[in-house]
Design a protein around this motif. Sequence first.
Motif, PDB file in Angstrom:
ATOM      1  N   UNK A  74       0.875  -1.169   0.000  1.00 22.20           N
ATOM      2  CA  UNK A  74       0.000   0.000   0.000  1.00 22.20           C
ATOM      3  C   UNK A  74       0.912   1.219   0.000  1.00 22.20           C
ATOM      4  N   UNK A  75       0.800   1.992  -1.062  1.00 21.25           N
ATOM      5  CA  UNK A  75       1.603   3.200  -1.166  1.00 21.25           C
ATOM      6  C   UNK A  75       0.838   4.414  -0.680  1.00 21.25           C
ATOM      7  N   UNK A  76       1.573   5.343  -0.124  1.00 24.28           N
ATOM      8  CA  UNK A  76       1.046   6.663   0.254  1.00 24.28           C
ATOM      9  C   UNK A  76       2.002   7.669  -0.379  1.00 24.28           C
ATOM     10  N   UNK A  77       1.922   7.757  -1.693  1.00 27.84           N
ATOM     11  CA  UNK A  77       2.894   8.477  -2.499  1.00 27.84           C
ATOM     12  C   UNK A  77       2.717   9.986  -2.431  1.00 27.84           C
ATOM     13  N   UNK A  78       3.824  10.680  -2.371  1.00 28.82           N
ATOM     14  CA  UNK A  78       3.818  12.145  -2.400  1.00 28.82           C
ATOM     15  C   UNK A  78       3.738  12.556  -3.869  1.00 28.82           C
ATOM     16  N   UNK A  79       2.540  12.934  -4.278  1.00 32.06           N
ATOM     17  CA  UNK A  79       2.311  13.349  -5.661  1.00 32.06           C
ATOM     18  C   UNK A  79       1.362  14.542  -5.649  1.00 32.06           C
ATOM     19  N   UNK A  80       1.903  15.745  -5.491  1.00 32.61           N
ATOM     20  CA  UNK A  80       1.048  16.940  -5.434  1.00 32.61           C
ATOM     21  C   UNK A  80       0.211  17.095  -6.701  1.00 32.61           C
ATOM     22  N   UNK A  81      -0.973  17.610  -6.538  1.00 32.92           N
ATOM     23  CA  UNK A  81      -1.861  17.871  -7.669  1.00 32.92           C
ATOM     24  C   UNK A  81      -1.634  19.295  -8.144  1.00 32.92           C
ATOM     25  N   UNK A  82      -1.542  19.473  -9.444  1.00 26.85           N
ATOM     26  CA  UNK A  82      -1.332  20.804 -10.017  1.00 26.85           C
ATOM     27  C   UNK A  82      -2.423  21.755  -9.543  1.00 26.85           C
ATOM     28  N   UNK A  83      -2.023  22.900  -9.042  1.00 23.48           N
ATOM     29  CA  UNK A  83      -2.974  23.923  -8.603  1.00 23.48           C
ATOM     30  C   UNK A  83      -3.586  23.677  -7.245  1.00 23.48           C
ATOM     31  N   UNK A  84      -3.230  22.613  -6.566  1.00 21.86           N
ATOM     32  CA  UNK A  84      -3.785  22.306  -5.245  1.00 21.86           C
ATOM     33  C   UNK A  84      -2.655  22.391  -4.219  1.00 21.86           C
ATOM     34  N   UNK A  85      -2.661  23.444  -3.396  1.00 18.52           N
ATOM     35  CA  UNK A  85      -1.556  23.666  -2.454  1.00 18.52           C
ATOM     36  C   UNK A  85      -1.597  22.782  -1.200  1.00 18.52           C
ATOM     37  N   UNK A  87      -1.365  19.684   1.418  1.00 20.33           N
ATOM     38  CA  UNK A  87      -0.478  18.535   1.582  1.00 20.33           C
ATOM     39  C   UNK A  87      -1.291  17.287   1.309  1.00 20.33           C
ATOM     40  N   UNK A  88      -0.817  16.497   0.339  1.00 20.66           N
ATOM     41  CA  UNK A  88      -1.622  15.358  -0.092  1.00 20.66           C
ATOM     42  C   UNK A  88      -0.743  14.140  -0.325  1.00 20.66           C
ATOM     43  N   UNK A  89      -1.404  13.006  -0.398  1.00 18.20           N
ATOM     44  CA  UNK A  89      -0.779  11.729  -0.744  1.00 18.20           C
ATOM     45  C   UNK A  89      -1.734  10.993  -1.671  1.00 18.20           C
TER      46      UNK A  89
END
Length: 179
Positions: A74-85, A87-89
Amino acid sequence: MKTLETERLILRLWRESDLEDLYEYASEEGVGVHAGWPRHESIEDSRKILNRFIAAADVYAVVDKETGKVIGSVGAHIRPRAGDPRKSREIGYALKKSYWNRGLTTEAVRAVIEYLFAETDIEVLWCGHFDYNRASKRVIEKCGFRYYDEETRELPRLGKTIRSLRYIMTREDYLNSRD
């Protein structure tokens, strides 16, 4: 990421000693294709991926408590979404075929969601599935994600074009679901 434990599973960071177990499930026909990666053709394919998992430290090895074997990830990858500031995974997962349809992926993903929202500053989780993957859709829905959008993508490693449905869960969604 810290080690997590559920009723039937241990989720921990990958170790070099996990190579054989990784190859065992990643070389099975039909496992990787649902996550967008080709079946591992050799132990060297698995070694390259294992080294990436270890270096990134954003993918859990899913260990069956009964056998002590790694049966998935199970990955919890750091991949920010363009235009979304925020903190996400991005959550992604794969499981050995002989363990499918037992609720284990849902159990593992729920543990990761709980950890990320309860013990880190993550604000948003993303998850997705290919349109033909009904089992993955069920996992995502059982875990409480809500539909966000879809995209058509080229998967050059698999030599095909797919439609990917994407889902989101915010910290607020998570907290509201616990009420």
